[in-house]
Motif scaffolding. Structure first.
Motif, PDB file in Angstrom:
ATOM      1  N   MET A 268      -1.583  -1.618 -28.549  1.00 34.96           N
ATOM      2  CA  MET A 268      -1.854  -0.186 -28.664  1.00 34.96           C
ATOM      3  C   MET A 268      -3.218   0.160 -28.071  1.00 34.96           C
ATOM      4  O   MET A 268      -3.387   1.201 -27.427  1.00 34.96           O
ATOM      5  CB  MET A 268      -1.781   0.236 -30.133  1.00 34.96           C
ATOM      6  N   ILE A 271      -2.926   0.235 -24.296  1.00 37.18           N
ATOM      7  CA  ILE A 271      -2.274   1.468 -23.853  1.00 37.18           C
ATOM      8  C   ILE A 271      -3.254   2.639 -23.915  1.00 37.18           C
ATOM      9  O   ILE A 271      -3.343   3.461 -22.990  1.00 37.18           O
ATOM     10  CB  ILE A 271      -1.035   1.766 -24.720  1.00 37.18           C
ATOM     11  N   ALA A 274      -5.731   2.428 -21.089  1.00 41.25           N
ATOM     12  CA  ALA A 274      -5.126   2.801 -19.807  1.00 41.25           C
ATOM     13  C   ALA A 274      -5.031   4.318 -19.686  1.00 41.25           C
ATOM     14  O   ALA A 274      -5.378   4.898 -18.638  1.00 41.25           O
ATOM     15  CB  ALA A 274      -3.747   2.163 -19.679  1.00 41.25           C
ATOM     16  N   ILE A 275      -4.569   4.991 -20.759  1.00 46.32           N
ATOM     17  CA  ILE A 275      -4.461   6.453 -20.732  1.00 46.32           C
ATOM     18  C   ILE A 275      -5.846   7.092 -20.627  1.00 46.32           C
ATOM     19  O   ILE A 275      -6.060   8.053 -19.872  1.00 46.32           O
ATOM     20  CB  ILE A 275      -3.727   6.956 -21.990  1.00 46.32           C
TER      21      ILE A 275
END
Length: 293
Positions: A268, A271, A274-275
């Motif tokens: 998580m 992720i 990355a966002i």
């Protein structure tokens, strides 16, 4: 910069070729490598563990509860006679898929020391889920006296505490492959690696030859497992290899019971990062879109 990168790549190639050359010099029978001069201490282990397939390996790894239950059975029927797990409470066994009643019944098979009572005396009682796996020996001296002078190590954290260094450049590749199973690979190799010593090798009295041992070629523990020694309820193969894999997985769970949660959290976070990186880039583009460069 190009020169620096080329130098690093050259060192990696040289190291890899050197490692291959040393591997070729090592005899297949597990004796000390030929490049060691007489009287010189060889590098241990004489044989390096191979990578096994584990359900808990990789970024999406998870524990196989069926395997953990089989591993607990191997530990209680074989390993618990010598090795303690003093940092593992019985109550955590519910994570292996056991009900509260089953955990209570399992704990009741053990006796633990408690007290003092009203008279100031210590006493023994049946264990309850809040108790920890007891040691089979009253103290380290008694454990050593019963095992050829070497006290068996506690198994609570052994899957994380025991490992074999893979050296350069392999450890660099491990960073990208997320290899973290050196401990389990070592334990499995040690349990399955007992063999006859090579010709001319003198095994001390009470010792047992195992080229996968990371401290010497001989250890005090005799071969603990044999085919058909433990009967599985689920019909899994009753072989040394299966026993070794199952008890190793159980010891890994004991050492890191929150592994699945850690890996989920890590995924998580990756992720999110990355966002977040994309948003930062788009924000930068938006702010400087009309600026003169």
């Amino acid at each position: 910069m190009k020169t620096l990168v080329a130098s690093i790549l050259s060192l990696a190639v040289v190291a890899g070729l050197s490692g291959a050359a040393l591997a070729e010099e090592a005899p297949a029978n597990g004796a000390a490598p030929a490049h060691h001069a007489e009287g010189e201490t060889p590098h241990y282990p004489l044989k390096h563990p191979k990578e096994e397939e584990w359900s808990f390996a990789g970024p999406f790894g998870h524990y196989d509860k069926g395997q953990l239950q089989r591993g607990l059975k191997v530990y209680t029927e074989v390993c618990a006679a010598c090795h303690s797990m003093k940092l593992v409470p019985f109550r955590t066994l519910h994570e292996l898929g056991y009900s509260e009643a089953q955990v209570k019944a399992f704990a009741a098979n053990y006796e633990v020391q408690d007290g003092p009572d009203a008279s100031g005396e210590m006493f023994t009682r049946k264990a309850v889920p809040s108790d920890y796996f007891p040691s089979p020996f009253p103290n380290a001296e008694a454990a050593a006296a019963s095992n050829n002078g070497a006290a068996p190590p506690d198994f609570s954290l052994i899957a994380k505490a025991r490992s074999v260094e893979r050296g350069f450049p392999q450890f660099v590749f491990d960073i990208f492959t997320q290899y973290q199973e050196s401990g389990p690979d070592y334990i499995h190799a040690l349990l399955t690696g007992y063999e006859e010593p090579p010709a001319g090798f003198q095994v001390p009295q009470g010792g047992h030859y195992n080229p996968y041992f990371n401290a010497a070629a001989v250890l005090a523990m005799p071969k603990p497992l044999s085919d058909g020694q433990v009967t599985y309820d689920d019909g899994a193969p009753a072989t040394v290899d299966q026993y070794s894999k199952d008890v190793t997985a159980f010891l890994m769970w004991a050492a890191e019971p929150h592994l699945e949660e850690r890996k989920r959290t890590g995924f998580m976070v990756m992720i999110f990062l990355a966002i977040f990186t994309v948003l930062i880039y788009l924000t930068k583009r938006s702010i400087y879109a009309n600026k003169e460069h």
